[in-house]
Scaffold this motif. Structure first.
Motif, PDB file in Angstrom:
ATOM      1  N   THR A  31      -7.217 -15.931   0.958  1.00 19.35           N
ATOM      2  CA  THR A  31      -7.189 -16.351  -0.223  1.00 19.35           C
ATOM      3  C   THR A  31      -7.125 -17.899  -0.065  1.00 19.35           C
ATOM      4  O   THR A  31      -6.455 -18.397   0.839  1.00 19.35           O
ATOM      5  CB  THR A  31      -5.826 -16.267  -1.041  1.00 19.35           C
ATOM      6  OG1 THR A  31      -6.042 -14.637  -1.418  1.00 19.35           O
ATOM      7  CG2 THR A  31      -5.481 -16.861  -2.266  1.00 19.35           C
ATOM      8  N   HIS A  40     -12.974 -12.232  -8.692  1.00 19.02           N
ATOM      9  CA  HIS A  40     -13.159 -13.326  -9.594  1.00 19.02           C
ATOM     10  C   HIS A  40     -14.157 -14.226  -9.239  1.00 19.02           C
ATOM     11  O   HIS A  40     -13.676 -15.422  -8.397  1.00 19.02           O
ATOM     12  CB  HIS A  40     -11.909 -13.825  -9.965  1.00 19.02           C
ATOM     13  CG  HIS A  40     -11.692 -14.798 -10.961  1.00 19.02           C
ATOM     14  ND1 HIS A  40     -11.959 -14.582 -12.095  1.00 19.02           N
ATOM     15  CD2 HIS A  40     -11.309 -16.251 -11.204  1.00 19.02           C
ATOM     16  CE1 HIS A  40     -11.763 -15.652 -13.003  1.00 19.02           C
ATOM     17  NE2 HIS A  40     -11.332 -16.712 -12.302  1.00 19.02           N
ATOM     18  N   ASN A  69     -12.481 -17.131  -3.668  1.00 18.24           N
ATOM     19  CA  ASN A  69     -11.335 -16.371  -3.207  1.00 18.24           C
ATOM     20  C   ASN A  69     -10.264 -16.986  -3.811  1.00 18.24           C
ATOM     21  O   ASN A  69      -9.214 -17.150  -3.167  1.00 18.24           O
ATOM     22  CB  ASN A  69     -11.281 -16.271  -1.697  1.00 18.24           C
ATOM     23  CG  ASN A  69     -12.392 -15.330  -1.091  1.00 18.24           C
ATOM     24  OD1 ASN A  69     -12.671 -14.347  -1.679  1.00 18.24           O
ATOM     25  ND2 ASN A  69     -13.045 -15.816   0.140  1.00 18.24           N
ATOM     26  N   GLN A 111      -7.938 -15.977  -5.686  1.00 15.04           N
ATOM     27  CA  GLN A 111      -7.153 -14.797  -6.469  1.00 15.04           C
ATOM     28  C   GLN A 111      -6.442 -14.328  -5.300  1.00 15.04           C
ATOM     29  O   GLN A 111      -6.406 -14.648  -4.253  1.00 15.04           O
ATOM     30  CB  GLN A 111      -8.088 -13.906  -6.885  1.00 15.04           C
ATOM     31  CG  GLN A 111      -9.112 -13.010  -5.894  1.00 15.04           C
ATOM     32  CD  GLN A 111     -10.000 -12.154  -6.505  1.00 15.04           C
ATOM     33  OE1 GLN A 111     -11.078 -12.435  -6.743  1.00 15.04           O
ATOM     34  NE2 GLN A 111      -9.490 -10.994  -6.790  1.00 15.04           N
ATOM     35  N   GLN A 112      -5.491 -13.544  -5.716  1.00 15.38           N
ATOM     36  CA  GLN A 112      -4.445 -13.096  -4.762  1.00 15.38           C
ATOM     37  C   GLN A 112      -4.771 -12.001  -3.856  1.00 15.38           C
ATOM     38  O   GLN A 112      -6.170 -11.189  -4.198  1.00 15.38           O
ATOM     39  CB  GLN A 112      -2.888 -12.429  -5.548  1.00 15.38           C
ATOM     40  CG  GLN A 112      -3.067 -11.304  -6.220  1.00 15.38           C
ATOM     41  CD  GLN A 112      -1.730 -10.607  -6.573  1.00 15.38           C
ATOM     42  OE1 GLN A 112      -1.274 -11.295  -7.406  1.00 15.38           O
ATOM     43  NE2 GLN A 112      -1.533  -9.640  -6.127  1.00 15.38           N
ATOM     44  N   ASP A 117      -3.590 -12.837   2.057  1.00 14.14           N
ATOM     45  CA  ASP A 117      -3.042 -13.798   1.180  1.00 14.14           C
ATOM     46  C   ASP A 117      -1.694 -14.277   2.064  1.00 14.14           C
ATOM     47  O   ASP A 117      -0.848 -13.439   2.511  1.00 14.14           O
ATOM     48  CB  ASP A 117      -2.798 -13.155  -0.156  1.00 14.14           C
ATOM     49  CG  ASP A 117      -2.095 -14.241  -1.287  1.00 14.14           C
ATOM     50  OD1 ASP A 117      -1.432 -15.188  -0.625  1.00 14.14           O
ATOM     51  OD2 ASP A 117      -2.164 -13.647  -2.093  1.00 14.14           O
ATOM     52  N   GLY A 160      -5.932  -4.886  -7.968  1.00 13.92           N
ATOM     53  CA  GLY A 160      -6.083  -6.318  -7.905  1.00 13.92           C
ATOM     54  C   GLY A 160      -4.610  -6.930  -6.906  1.00 13.92           C
ATOM     55  O   GLY A 160      -4.702  -8.185  -7.021  1.00 13.92           O
ATOM     56  N   VAL A 194     -12.654 -10.150 -14.318  1.00 17.87           N
ATOM     57  CA  VAL A 194     -11.278 -10.229 -14.302  1.00 17.87           C
ATOM     58  C   VAL A 194     -10.399  -8.929 -13.903  1.00 17.87           C
ATOM     59  O   VAL A 194     -11.085  -7.941 -13.690  1.00 17.87           O
ATOM     60  CB  VAL A 194     -10.844 -10.340 -15.778  1.00 17.87           C
ATOM     61  CG1 VAL A 194     -11.283 -11.690 -16.492  1.00 17.87           C
ATOM     62  CG2 VAL A 194     -11.322  -9.075 -16.712  1.00 17.87           C
ATOM     63  N   GLN A 195      -9.166  -9.167 -13.498  1.00 21.67           N
ATOM     64  CA  GLN A 195      -8.180  -8.299 -13.443  1.00 21.67           C
ATOM     65  C   GLN A 195      -7.523  -8.058 -14.602  1.00 21.67           C
ATOM     66  O   GLN A 195      -7.015  -8.952 -15.319  1.00 21.67           O
ATOM     67  CB  GLN A 195      -7.278  -8.534 -12.292  1.00 21.67           C
ATOM     68  CG  GLN A 195      -7.963  -8.520 -10.765  1.00 21.67           C
ATOM     69  CD  GLN A 195      -8.177  -7.265 -10.235  1.00 21.67           C
ATOM     70  OE1 GLN A 195      -7.697  -6.245 -10.854  1.00 21.67           O
ATOM     71  NE2 GLN A 195      -9.364  -6.944  -9.612  1.00 21.67           N
ATOM     72  N   ARG A 243      -2.379  -4.931 -11.162  1.00 27.72           N
ATOM     73  CA  ARG A 243      -3.420  -5.664 -11.599  1.00 27.72           C
ATOM     74  C   ARG A 243      -4.907  -4.510 -11.348  1.00 27.72           C
ATOM     75  O   ARG A 243      -4.689  -4.082 -10.206  1.00 27.72           O
ATOM     76  CB  ARG A 243      -3.806  -6.724 -10.839  1.00 27.72           C
ATOM     77  CG  ARG A 243      -2.850  -7.794 -10.911  1.00 27.72           C
ATOM     78  CD  ARG A 243      -3.165  -8.987 -10.032  1.00 27.72           C
ATOM     79  NE  ARG A 243      -2.022 -10.028 -10.095  1.00 27.72           N
ATOM     80  CZ  ARG A 243      -2.053 -11.238 -10.472  1.00 27.72           C
ATOM     81  NH1 ARG A 243      -3.286 -11.689 -11.047  1.00 27.72           N
ATOM     82  NH2 ARG A 243      -1.285 -12.115 -10.335  1.00 27.72           N
ATOM     83  N   ASP A 288      -8.801  -3.501 -12.157  1.00 23.94           N
ATOM     84  CA  ASP A 288     -10.188  -3.759 -12.641  1.00 23.94           C
ATOM     85  C   ASP A 288     -10.892  -2.559 -13.196  1.00 23.94           C
ATOM     86  O   ASP A 288     -12.054  -2.691 -13.591  1.00 23.94           O
ATOM     87  CB  ASP A 288     -11.070  -4.501 -11.776  1.00 23.94           C
ATOM     88  CG  ASP A 288     -11.178  -3.827 -10.350  1.00 23.94           C
ATOM     89  OD1 ASP A 288     -11.343  -2.850 -10.195  1.00 23.94           O
ATOM     90  OD2 ASP A 288     -10.851  -4.757  -9.337  1.00 23.94           O
ATOM     91  N   ASP A 307     -11.892 -19.294 -16.542  1.00 20.06           N
ATOM     92  CA  ASP A 307     -12.697 -20.141 -15.626  1.00 20.06           C
ATOM     93  C   ASP A 307     -14.112 -19.985 -15.617  1.00 20.06           C
ATOM     94  O   ASP A 307     -14.943 -20.963 -16.429  1.00 20.06           O
ATOM     95  CB  ASP A 307     -12.556 -19.917 -14.013  1.00 20.06           C
ATOM     96  CG  ASP A 307     -11.094 -19.895 -13.622  1.00 20.06           C
ATOM     97  OD1 ASP A 307     -10.168 -19.511 -14.535  1.00 20.06           O
ATOM     98  OD2 ASP A 307     -10.806 -20.473 -12.886  1.00 20.06           O
TER      99      ASP A 307
END
Ligand SMILES: [Cu+2]
Length: 496
Positions: free
Chosen positions: A128, A152, A177, A179-180, A210, A295, A430-431, A449, A451, A469
């Motif tokens: 991440t 994402h 990257n 995102q978590q 992460d 996610g 998205v998640q 989370r 998807d 975003d």
């Protein structure tokens, strides 16, 4: 070889039976003609795209694959791809999309479509906050593209269905990257070709790690193992047969392999990469502690004795083999397909890893300001079934929903079909969070989370997501890929 005429005949019966009220048993093969849309890949003509029905019952197979003695092959762990270069911000990779002969049946080879000659493809490990850039070269005789499932991702790196690249061409994808950490995967998403390309092997792991996870001291390194489970059907020469039933389960590309473990905790990253299957896995009744979903990490660990996940979904879970003596064997079995993997506890080992009571809290969700209803269904009225979202087959020239950037939306997703036509809903970019399951309690697999979410026949699921975003067009579709290819896909456009 596959007897084409017999498949066609059975296919006609299946489609007729489905249209007449799904009278035929689960597992009946079908031949479904492609949509005649000019945008669809020409390769679809002649493909045996069933996926209409879940295939859980026995059926006389069209072809008989070579016999395999269970638990005689070691489960491989796909190698981690090495960057071709590194900068202060980015890891740069190169990967060929290429035909290759792979060993699925011991002692013989299967012609597959691969990333880098491997099936499953090499694992990409990213962190991440550090970007990854991958340049793919298309060595196939057909168009291809690559979707980072769960990513994402800016629109031009999403692997949008119509955004393909030609044989011989190269294409660079850039993943920020931001995102978590999560277990993501990459796969082909080229309009009209994706079902065939995934089926023949274009799928691999993308593990996003992460710093936030480090102090949790979850099992890591060699004790953090991605496992891809999917199905297929093969002929007597170990060649792919796309008709159903897809009664051979592949675990990291092998049939009923074994995996040698130490008597300690392991983290497994489980992906259901089947084109069309619901997995229900148990481990001799042993506790599997779910720690992550599509996610990333769950807020708290959830002990389970059965892991249920539909095509496209991921589950991270921990098994403590330290509870067993060296010599113990445990079999991971699917409720329908039977044994898929045997764990052999072969040695003792120190273990300083743990599963903390609190993993990673979920942030509060902003309230939804837009509500949409989306119905997934088939139209059986014509000569061939057509997949629909809100009554319409996918049209790349139609935007189904424009979404203002930053908006939080509630999507009520309905399965408009009758049993056994389950669907699994996936949206790019998205998640989301599953917030309702038709008034019924949420399933364990709904936590965290997500998807991709399983929507059983006749039922509804509500999910909530914030579309942040990036601008542009992204697709949502059934992740039973044959349904998607038959039209069960729509698109959103994120606008300023
Ligand atoms: Cu579906």
């Amino acid at each position: 070889m596959l007897n084409r005429r017999r498949v066609l005949t059975l296919g006609g019966l299946t489609v007729g039976g489905a249209a007449a009220g799904f009278l035929l048993p689960k597992g009946t093969p079908a031949h479904v003609q492609p949509l005649s849309d000019a945008h669809m890949g020409g390769q679809m003509a002649g493909m045996d795209m069933a996926g209409m029905l879940h295939h859980t019952g026995p059926l006389t197979p069209e072809t008989t694959p070579p016999p395999v003695t269970p638990f005689t092959t070691a489960m491989p762990v796909s190698p981690v791809l090495r960057p071709a270069a590194r900068s202060s911000t980015t890891d740069f990779y190169r990967l060929a999309i290429q035909p290759a002969n792979v060993e699925i049946f011991p002692g013989t080879t299967t012609p597959a479509l691969t990333y880098g000659g491997l099936f499953p493809g090499p694992t990409i490990r990213a962190r991440t906050g550090r970007a990854v850039q991958i340049t793919y070269t298309n060595g196939l005789s057909e168009v291809s593209n690559v979707h980072l499932h769960g990513g994402h991702t800016p629109q031009d790196s999403d692997g949008y269905s119509m955004d393909t690249f030609a044989p011989g061409a190269s294409r660079t994808y850039r993943y920020p990257n931001l995102q978590q950490g999560a277990t993501l995967w990459y796969h082909d998403h080229a309009m009209g070709f994706e079902a065939d390309h995934l089926y023949r092997g274009l799928q691999g792991f993308y593990v996003l790690e992460d710093d936030v996870e480090t102090p949790l001291r979850l099992p890591s390194g060699e004790f953090d193992v991605p496992i891809m489970v999917r199905d297929a059907h093969f002929d007597e020469n170990a060649g792919w047969v796309s008709a159903f039933p897809r009664d051979t389960v592949l675990t990291n590309g092998k049939i009923q392999p074994y995996f040698r473990v130490a008597a300690r905790k392991y983290r497994f990253r489980l992906l259901n990469a089947a084109n069309d299957r619901l997995l229900k896995l148990n481990l001799n009744g042993t506790e599997m502690i779910r720690i992550g979903s599509d996610g990333g990490l769950l807020p708290t660990p959830v002990p389970e004795t059965e892991l249920s996940l539909a095509s496209g979904e991921r589950t991270d879970f921990v098994v403590d083999f330290g509870r067993f003596p060296v010599g113990k064997q445990l079999v991971l079995s699917d409720a329908n397909a039977g044994p898929v993997l045997r764990f052999d506890v072969v040695r003792s080992a120190p273990d300083t890893s743990r599963v903390p009571d609190v993993l990673r809290p979920l942030p509060a969700m902003p309230p939804a300001t837009v509500t949409r209803d989306i119905t997934m269904s088939f139209d059986f009225t014509g000569a061939t079934p057509v997949g629909l979202m809100n009554g319409k087959a996918f049209d790349p020239n139609r935007v189904d929903y424009q979404i203002k950037r930053g908006t939080t939306e509630l999507w009520r997703i309905h399965n408009g079909d009758a049993a056994p036509l389950d669907h699994t809903f996936h949206v790019h970019l998205v998640q989301f969070r599953v917030v309702d399951r038709g008034g019924a309690p949420l399933l364990p697999v709904d936590a965290g989370r997500k998807d991709t979410v399983f929507v059983t026949a006749g039922n509804s699921v509500a999910v909530q997501a914030t579309f942040g975003d990036y601008l542009g067009k992204y697709v949502f579709h059934c992740h039973f890929i044959e349904h998607s290819v038959m039209g069960m896909m729509g698109q959103i456009e994120i606008v300023p």
